[in-house]
Each structure stands twice: as structure tokens, then as C-alpha cells.
Design a protein around this motif. Sequence first.
Motif, PDB file in Angstrom:
ATOM      1  N   PRO A  11     -28.476 -31.639  60.100  1.00 35.75           N
ATOM      2  CA  PRO A  11     -28.705 -31.744  58.660  1.00 35.75           C
ATOM      3  C   PRO A  11     -30.159 -32.051  58.317  1.00 35.75           C
ATOM      4  O   PRO A  11     -30.618 -31.742  57.231  1.00 35.75           O
ATOM      5  CB  PRO A  11     -27.785 -32.871  58.214  1.00 35.75           C
ATOM      6  N   VAL A  21     -27.296 -35.823  48.349  1.00 35.79           N
ATOM      7  CA  VAL A  21     -25.990 -35.627  47.728  1.00 35.79           C
ATOM      8  C   VAL A  21     -26.228 -35.032  46.352  1.00 35.79           C
ATOM      9  O   VAL A  21     -26.943 -35.596  45.531  1.00 35.79           O
ATOM     10  CB  VAL A  21     -25.209 -36.958  47.623  1.00 35.79           C
ATOM     11  N   ASP A  25     -21.505 -32.226  44.849  1.00 37.18           N
ATOM     12  CA  ASP A  25     -20.770 -33.080  45.789  1.00 37.18           C
ATOM     13  C   ASP A  25     -20.007 -34.174  45.050  1.00 37.18           C
ATOM     14  O   ASP A  25     -18.863 -34.479  45.373  1.00 37.18           O
ATOM     15  CB  ASP A  25     -21.730 -33.718  46.800  1.00 37.18           C
ATOM     16  N   ARG A 146     -20.224 -32.998  50.527  1.00 39.41           N
ATOM     17  CA  ARG A 146     -20.847 -33.931  51.475  1.00 39.41           C
ATOM     18  C   ARG A 146     -20.212 -35.315  51.448  1.00 39.41           C
ATOM     19  O   ARG A 146     -20.370 -36.077  52.395  1.00 39.41           O
ATOM     20  CB  ARG A 146     -22.338 -34.057  51.186  1.00 39.41           C
ATOM     21  N   HIS A 151     -17.069 -33.529  56.263  1.00 50.44           N
ATOM     22  CA  HIS A 151     -18.403 -32.943  56.141  1.00 50.44           C
ATOM     23  C   HIS A 151     -19.078 -32.602  57.477  1.00 50.44           C
ATOM     24  O   HIS A 151     -19.679 -31.539  57.595  1.00 50.44           O
ATOM     25  CB  HIS A 151     -19.317 -33.810  55.280  1.00 50.44           C
ATOM     26  N   ARG A 157     -17.120 -27.246  55.587  1.00 48.87           N
ATOM     27  CA  ARG A 157     -18.002 -26.443  54.745  1.00 48.87           C
ATOM     28  C   ARG A 157     -17.230 -25.424  53.922  1.00 48.87           C
ATOM     29  O   ARG A 157     -17.814 -24.728  53.115  1.00 48.87           O
ATOM     30  CB  ARG A 157     -19.051 -25.738  55.609  1.00 48.87           C
TER      31      ARG A 157
END
Length: 180
Positions: A11, A21, A25, A146, A151, A157
Motif C-alpha cells: 500500500p 482513507v 471508504d 479500506r 482490506h 478489493r
Amino acid sequence: MPQRLRASPDPAADAPNRPAVSAGDWGLLLIRLTFGLLMAGHGAQKLFGIFGGDGLTTTAKELAALDYRPGKVYAVVGGASELLGGLGFAVGLLTPLAAGALIGVMINAMATVTAAHGVWMTNGGLEYNLSITVVALGVAATGPGRLALDHPFRWGRGGWPEAVLALLLGGIGAAVVLLL
């Protein structure tokens, strides 16, 4: 750990291009918590008689009157699907499976009770059940966001495979119950 063994890409690699975020989200969290906790509460009403519910014995009698026999087995299966599917959906845990559980229960509700009354809830129709089905399928397709326990994992996803899995599990589960 070698890159090929990781569950998801690093990430940090694309961190400068996106916020940690996003509003999306938070929106997904709001949707998951609302629908997931309401469904979990609905399952708890059936199983435990809390939140104003009738409990397992009455739910079993009501389901037996709809030709779900033995009623107690179907009450446990339906209540557990709502409770566990709702909790999983709320926290974003095994989201495609949780969505599939909710979809299956809602298909059964539509097929046996609400579809005969048309679309609108004011006539006892399927509007509520259809809304839950579409939200569960939509979250499986987009992913839980997220702010979900899923996550870090590939299925966290979302995507076509996750949406198809949720729809197939829900559809097959509903078909099995309706055919028995």
C-alpha cells in the motif's frame, strides 16, 4: 517475505496518489454498518427473541406455516444467515460470503412472501428485500473499502469474481432451501 507471496500489493507504493482513507471508504463503512447491523439484529430477533423479536419457537412455527419443514431447522438456518452474514457484512469480514448469506435469505423472503404483494412495502411487497439484496451485491462488487477487515486480502478489493461468488452462493443457497 517475497512479493509473490503477499496477499495484496504494497500500500505504500501508491500512497502519495491517494488519501489514507477516502470519503468513499467512510461511505461504504456507513452502508455496511447500517445494513449489516440491522440484518444481524433481525437474525437475533429470530434466534434469541431480543430486540422485540419472537424467538426461535415462534419463528419456527411461522416458517412451518410457509411450508418450511422442519420449521426449527429453517429458523436456525435463516436466523444464523442473517446474524452471521450481517455481522460479517458490518465489519467487512469475508464480505463475498457475508453478502451471499444476506442475498440467499432475501431471495427466499421474496420468493415465499413479499413478491406476491408487488413492489411496495406499503402493500407488503418486496421493496425492502430487494434493496438489501442489491446493497449486498453492490458491496461485494465494489469491495468493502479500506475500513474493513477484508482490506488486506484480494477479495477485499471487490470485483466481478466477488460479485459472482456472492450472487451464486445466495442463489444456490436459496434454491436449495426452496426446493427442499
